[in-house]
Design a protein around this motif. Structure first.
Motif, PDB file in Angstrom:
ATOM      1  N   UNK A   3      49.435  78.145  40.550  1.00  0.00           N
ATOM      2  CA  UNK A   3      50.825  78.067  40.173  1.00  0.00           C
ATOM      3  C   UNK A   3      51.107  77.764  38.859  1.00  0.00           C
ATOM      4  N   UNK A   4      51.600  78.663  38.139  1.00  0.00           N
ATOM      5  CA  UNK A   4      51.591  78.508  36.563  1.00  0.00           C
ATOM      6  C   UNK A   4      50.789  78.380  35.877  1.00  0.00           C
ATOM      7  N   UNK A   5      50.650  76.974  35.315  1.00  0.00           N
ATOM      8  CA  UNK A   5      49.378  76.560  34.344  1.00  0.00           C
ATOM      9  C   UNK A   5      48.726  75.620  34.880  1.00  0.00           C
ATOM     10  N   UNK A   6      48.482  75.624  36.325  1.00  0.00           N
ATOM     11  CA  UNK A   6      47.443  74.852  37.405  1.00  0.00           C
ATOM     12  C   UNK A   6      47.388  75.387  38.594  1.00  0.00           C
ATOM     13  N   UNK A   7      46.113  74.776  38.981  1.00  0.00           N
ATOM     14  CA  UNK A   7      45.771  75.361  40.290  1.00  0.00           C
ATOM     15  C   UNK A   7      45.207  74.454  41.429  1.00  0.00           C
ATOM     16  N   UNK A   8      45.326  74.729  42.685  1.00  0.00           N
ATOM     17  CA  UNK A   8      44.907  73.745  43.498  1.00  0.00           C
ATOM     18  C   UNK A   8      43.644  74.070  44.079  1.00  0.00           C
ATOM     19  N   UNK A   9      42.787  73.175  44.162  1.00  0.00           N
ATOM     20  CA  UNK A   9      41.249  73.431  44.676  1.00  0.00           C
ATOM     21  C   UNK A   9      40.660  72.508  45.654  1.00  0.00           C
ATOM     22  N   UNK A  10      39.950  72.932  46.412  1.00  0.00           N
ATOM     23  CA  UNK A  10      39.240  71.681  47.188  1.00  0.00           C
ATOM     24  C   UNK A  10      37.858  71.493  46.331  1.00  0.00           C
ATOM     25  N   UNK A  11      37.855  70.158  46.075  1.00  0.00           N
ATOM     26  CA  UNK A  11      36.560  69.781  45.142  1.00  0.00           C
ATOM     27  C   UNK A  11      35.532  68.953  45.992  1.00  0.00           C
ATOM     28  N   UNK A  12      34.428  69.808  45.781  1.00  0.00           N
ATOM     29  CA  UNK A  12      33.304  69.087  46.720  1.00  0.00           C
ATOM     30  C   UNK A  12      32.687  67.882  46.212  1.00  0.00           C
ATOM     31  N   UNK A  13      33.177  67.316  44.975  1.00  0.00           N
ATOM     32  CA  UNK A  13      32.648  66.275  44.331  1.00  0.00           C
ATOM     33  C   UNK A  13      33.216  65.059  45.109  1.00  0.00           C
ATOM     34  N   UNK A  14      34.740  65.190  45.000  1.00  0.00           N
ATOM     35  CA  UNK A  14      35.640  64.355  45.636  1.00  0.00           C
ATOM     36  C   UNK A  14      35.964  64.329  47.261  1.00  0.00           C
ATOM     37  N   UNK A  15      35.488  65.692  47.609  1.00  0.00           N
ATOM     38  CA  UNK A  15      35.739  65.782  49.067  1.00  0.00           C
ATOM     39  C   UNK A  15      37.121  65.742  49.281  1.00  0.00           C
ATOM     40  N   UNK A  16      38.199  66.235  48.435  1.00  0.00           N
ATOM     41  CA  UNK A  16      39.486  66.322  48.396  1.00  0.00           C
ATOM     42  C   UNK A  16      40.047  67.450  47.838  1.00  0.00           C
ATOM     43  N   UNK A  17      41.394  68.000  48.424  1.00  0.00           N
ATOM     44  CA  UNK A  17      42.327  68.790  47.611  1.00  0.00           C
ATOM     45  C   UNK A  17      42.623  68.425  46.168  1.00  0.00           C
ATOM     46  N   UNK A  18      42.372  68.914  45.162  1.00  0.00           N
ATOM     47  CA  UNK A  18      42.684  68.292  43.734  1.00  0.00           C
ATOM     48  C   UNK A  18      43.709  69.484  43.059  1.00  0.00           C
ATOM     49  N   UNK A  19      44.400  68.958  41.986  1.00  0.00           N
ATOM     50  CA  UNK A  19      45.190  69.868  41.320  1.00  0.00           C
ATOM     51  C   UNK A  19      44.512  69.875  39.548  1.00  0.00           C
ATOM     52  N   UNK A  20      44.538  70.986  39.330  1.00  0.00           N
ATOM     53  CA  UNK A  20      43.630  71.034  37.616  1.00  0.00           C
ATOM     54  C   UNK A  20      44.598  71.873  36.810  1.00  0.00           C
ATOM     55  N   UNK A  21      44.603  71.524  35.761  1.00  0.00           N
ATOM     56  CA  UNK A  21      45.226  72.044  34.673  1.00  0.00           C
ATOM     57  C   UNK A  21      44.117  73.506  34.229  1.00  0.00           C
TER      58      UNK A  21
END
Length: 73
Positions: free
Chosen positions: A37-55
């Motif tokens: 979405x625009x200047x960010x993306x949502x991904x499943x992070x295997x380090x945190x075991x959660x969905x995260x939003x990244x710039x």
């Protein structure tokens, strides 16, 4: 970088990512991109075991994960 992220998303590929947080800390994460979405993306992070939003601007490098299976003969 956005083109690489879009390509990984379209192929549903796992990627290893070097990411710099807003506080300046750098981390290596394995993620599966779920949406962009625009200047960010949502991904499943295997380090945190959660969905995260990244710039997108904070992604330092992106490398597709290549899994080679061993075959026993």
């Amino acid at each position: 970088m956005k083109t690489q992220i879009q390509k990984a998303f379209s192929y549903q590929q796992l990627v290893d990512m070097m990411y710099i947080a807003n506080d300046g800390t750098i981390s290596k994460r394995r993620v599966k991109i779920l949406s962009i979405r625009g200047d960010s993306f949502q991904a499943y992070c295997f380090l945190r075991h959660k969905k995260r939003t990244f710039k997108i601007d904070n992604v330092l490098s992106l490398m597709p994960v290549i899994v080679k299976e061993r075959q026993i003969i």
